[in-house]
Design an enzyme around this catalytic site. Structure first.
Site, PDB file in Angstrom:
ATOM      1  N   GLU A  40       8.495  -0.109  10.920  1.00  0.00           N
ATOM      2  CA  GLU A  40       7.539  -0.610   9.915  1.00  0.00           C
ATOM      3  C   GLU A  40       7.251  -2.085  10.158  1.00  0.00           C
ATOM      4  OE1 GLU A  40       8.607  -0.110   5.756  1.00  0.00           O
ATOM      5  OE2 GLU A  40       6.983  -1.452   5.134  1.00  0.00           O
ATOM      6  N   GLY A  41       5.956  -2.408  10.214  1.00  0.00           N
ATOM      7  CA  GLY A  41       5.554  -3.808  10.338  1.00  0.00           C
ATOM      8  C   GLY A  41       5.712  -4.535   9.007  1.00  0.00           C
ATOM      9  N   VAL A  82       0.823  -1.220   0.000  1.00  0.00           N
ATOM     10  CA  VAL A  82       0.000   0.000   0.000  1.00  0.00           C
ATOM     11  C   VAL A  82       0.858   1.272   0.000  1.00  0.00           C
ATOM     12  CG1 VAL A  82      -2.034  -1.025   1.087  1.00  0.00           C
ATOM     13  CG2 VAL A  82      -0.289   0.040   2.518  1.00  0.00           C
ATOM     14  N   GLY A  83       2.135   1.108   0.337  1.00  0.00           N
ATOM     15  CA  GLY A  83       3.011   2.290   0.362  1.00  0.00           C
ATOM     16  C   GLY A  83       3.583   2.590   1.744  1.00  0.00           C
ATOM     17  N   GLY A  85       3.132  -6.251   5.798  1.00  0.00           N
ATOM     18  CA  GLY A  85       1.776  -6.505   5.311  1.00  0.00           C
ATOM     19  C   GLY A  85       0.746  -5.686   6.071  1.00  0.00           C
ATOM     20  N   LYS A  87      13.025  -2.007  10.719  1.00  0.00           N
ATOM     21  CA  LYS A  87      12.133  -3.058  10.204  1.00  0.00           C
ATOM     22  C   LYS A  87      12.468  -4.305  11.022  1.00  0.00           C
ATOM     23  CE  LYS A  87       9.665  -5.129   6.775  1.00  0.00           C
ATOM     24  NZ  LYS A  87       8.362  -4.698   6.227  1.00  0.00           N
ATOM     25  N   THR A 129       6.365   1.517   3.132  1.00  0.00           N
ATOM     26  CA  THR A 129       7.809   1.781   3.118  1.00  0.00           C
ATOM     27  C   THR A 129       8.090   3.174   2.576  1.00  0.00           C
ATOM     28  OG1 THR A 129       8.298  -0.567   2.896  1.00  0.00           O
ATOM     29  CG2 THR A 129      10.016   0.965   2.205  1.00  0.00           C
TER      30      THR A 129
HETATM   31  N1  LIG Z   1       3.602   7.664  -3.443  1.00  0.00           N
HETATM   32  C1  LIG Z   1       4.079   6.751  -4.305  1.00  0.00           C
HETATM   33  N2  LIG Z   1       4.411   7.112  -5.567  1.00  0.00           N
HETATM   34  C2  LIG Z   1       4.896   6.209  -6.434  1.00  0.00           C
HETATM   35  N3  LIG Z   1       5.106   4.906  -6.149  1.00  0.00           N
HETATM   36  C3  LIG Z   1       4.788   4.490  -4.906  1.00  0.00           C
HETATM   37  C4  LIG Z   1       4.263   5.381  -3.928  1.00  0.00           C
HETATM   38  N4  LIG Z   1       4.035   4.677  -2.790  1.00  0.00           N
HETATM   39  C5  LIG Z   1       4.408   3.425  -3.049  1.00  0.00           C
HETATM   40  N5  LIG Z   1       4.866   3.293  -4.323  1.00  0.00           N
HETATM   41  C6  LIG Z   1       5.359   2.063  -4.949  1.00  0.00           C
HETATM   42  O1  LIG Z   1       4.428   1.022  -4.686  1.00  0.00           O
HETATM   43  C7  LIG Z   1       5.097  -0.175  -4.332  1.00  0.00           C
HETATM   44  C8  LIG Z   1       4.706  -0.601  -2.928  1.00  0.00           C
HETATM   45  O2  LIG Z   1       5.124   0.408  -2.024  1.00  0.00           O
HETATM   46  P1  LIG Z   1       5.769   0.041  -0.611  1.00  0.00           P
HETATM   47  O3  LIG Z   1       6.017   1.337   0.083  1.00  0.00           O
HETATM   48  O4  LIG Z   1       6.946  -0.870  -0.766  1.00  0.00           O
HETATM   49  O5  LIG Z   1       4.540  -0.754   0.051  1.00  0.00           O
HETATM   50  P2  LIG Z   1       4.471  -1.608   1.417  1.00  0.00           P
HETATM   51  O6  LIG Z   1       5.630  -1.198   2.270  1.00  0.00           O
HETATM   52  O7  LIG Z   1       3.138  -1.243   1.995  1.00  0.00           O
HETATM   53  O8  LIG Z   1       4.499  -3.047   1.012  1.00  0.00           O
HETATM   54  C9  LIG Z   1       6.595   0.109  -4.504  1.00  0.00           C
HETATM   55  O9  LIG Z   1       6.990  -0.285  -5.791  1.00  0.00           O
HETATM   56  C10 LIG Z   1       6.678   1.610  -4.335  1.00  0.00           C
HETATM   57  O10 LIG Z   1       7.784   2.167  -4.981  1.00  0.00           O
HETATM   58 MG   LIG Z   2       7.159  -2.267   3.172  1.00  0.00          MG
END
Ligand SMILES: Nc1ncnc2c1ncn2[C@@H]1O[C@H](COP(=O)(O)OP(=O)(O)O)[C@@H](O)[C@H]1O
Ligand SMILES: [Mg+2]
Length: 209
Positions: free
Chosen positions: A100-101, A14-15, A103, A33, A17
């Site tokens: 950060e958790g 979901v974003g 999932g 993490k 990270t």
């Molecule tokens: N604001 C954003 N703009 C562009 N790409 C994003 C954005 N947020 C997340 N992404 C992309 O979406 C994917 C999942 O994001 P991530 O932060 O790794 O998710 P999570 O940590 O919840 O699993 C990655 O490829 C990341 O680069």
């Molecule tokens: Mg992540």
């Protein structure tokens, strides 16, 4: 500012990270993490280092690094590792710490322990990262219930994606939570665009102790 914040989310991908990198960069804090599951596509810690611009000393080592990109309880079994919850204690650092958790919050850390139970043990407040895309009202309200039922403090929701004002407002009103802001999809996504987007859309005061 001395504060520890947990970044959790409604789901994987979901974003969390990207948001955590923006937050920890803005706070000039440390990132941790606890369990990294999946090492081939770059770890969350490596992505946070790249997107936050923080020095290596601000990215704390994971307690467990597991090979397989799946739920930590299973990734540990596959690697023949036993996750000891007593090793999952937030490290002591000077200044803010962002954790950060993995999932969503009902992902198992072990077969006996969910991430949400770990957050409750820590007695730390969480930021819920949620998509704006279709399906988010259900996922967000379910997540808010799961956090509340464990007595976990919710700082608010950080949305990610294109603006969907009614979905965001519905989650905020029906969930009884604060809207912290929304990170739009960034193209390109890099340290500079992320820092600018965070500064434009979030207030650091919302993350103060
Ligand atoms: N604001 C954003 N703009 C562009 N790409 C994003 C954005 N947020 C997340 N992404 C992309 O979406 C994917 C999942 O994001 P991530 O932060 O790794 O998710 P999570 O940590 O919840 O699993 C990655 O490829 C990341 O680069
Ligand atoms: Mg992540």
């Amino acid at each position: 500012m001395n504060r520890t914040i947990v970044v959790t989310g409604t789901d994987t991908d979901v974003g969390k990270t990207v948001f955590a990198a923006a937050l920890v960069g803005a706070l000039d804090g440390h990132y941790w993490k606890p369990v990294q599951a999946g090492l081939d596509d770059g770890s969350d810690s490596a992505n946070v280092a790249a997107f936050s611009g923080l020095t290596a000393a601000h990215i704390l080592p994971e307690a467990y690094r597991l090979t397989t990109p799946c739920s930590p309880h299973r990734a540990a079994e596959i690697d023949g590792v036993t996750i000891d919850p007593d090793r999952l204690i937030p490290p002591q650092v000077e200044g803010p710490l962002v954790i950060e958790g993995a999932g969503g919050m009902l992902v198992p850390v072990t077969r006996e322990l969910l991430y949400a139970d770990l957050f409750a043990r820590w007695r730390l407040p969480v930021v819920l990262v949620a998509r704006t895309a279709l399906g988010t009202i259900n996922h967000s309200l379910l997540s808010i219930e799961a956090l509340r039922s464990r007595g976990i403090a919710i700082l608010g929701v950080a949305f990610v994606g294109d603006a969907v004002p009614d979905s965001e407002a519905t989650i905020i009103a029906m969930g009884g939570v604060k809207r912290l802001g929304r990170l739009p999809y960034l193209d390109p996504l890099d340290r500079g665009t992320l820092a600018d987007a965070f500064a434009a859309n979030f207030s650091l005061a919302d993350f103060a102790p």
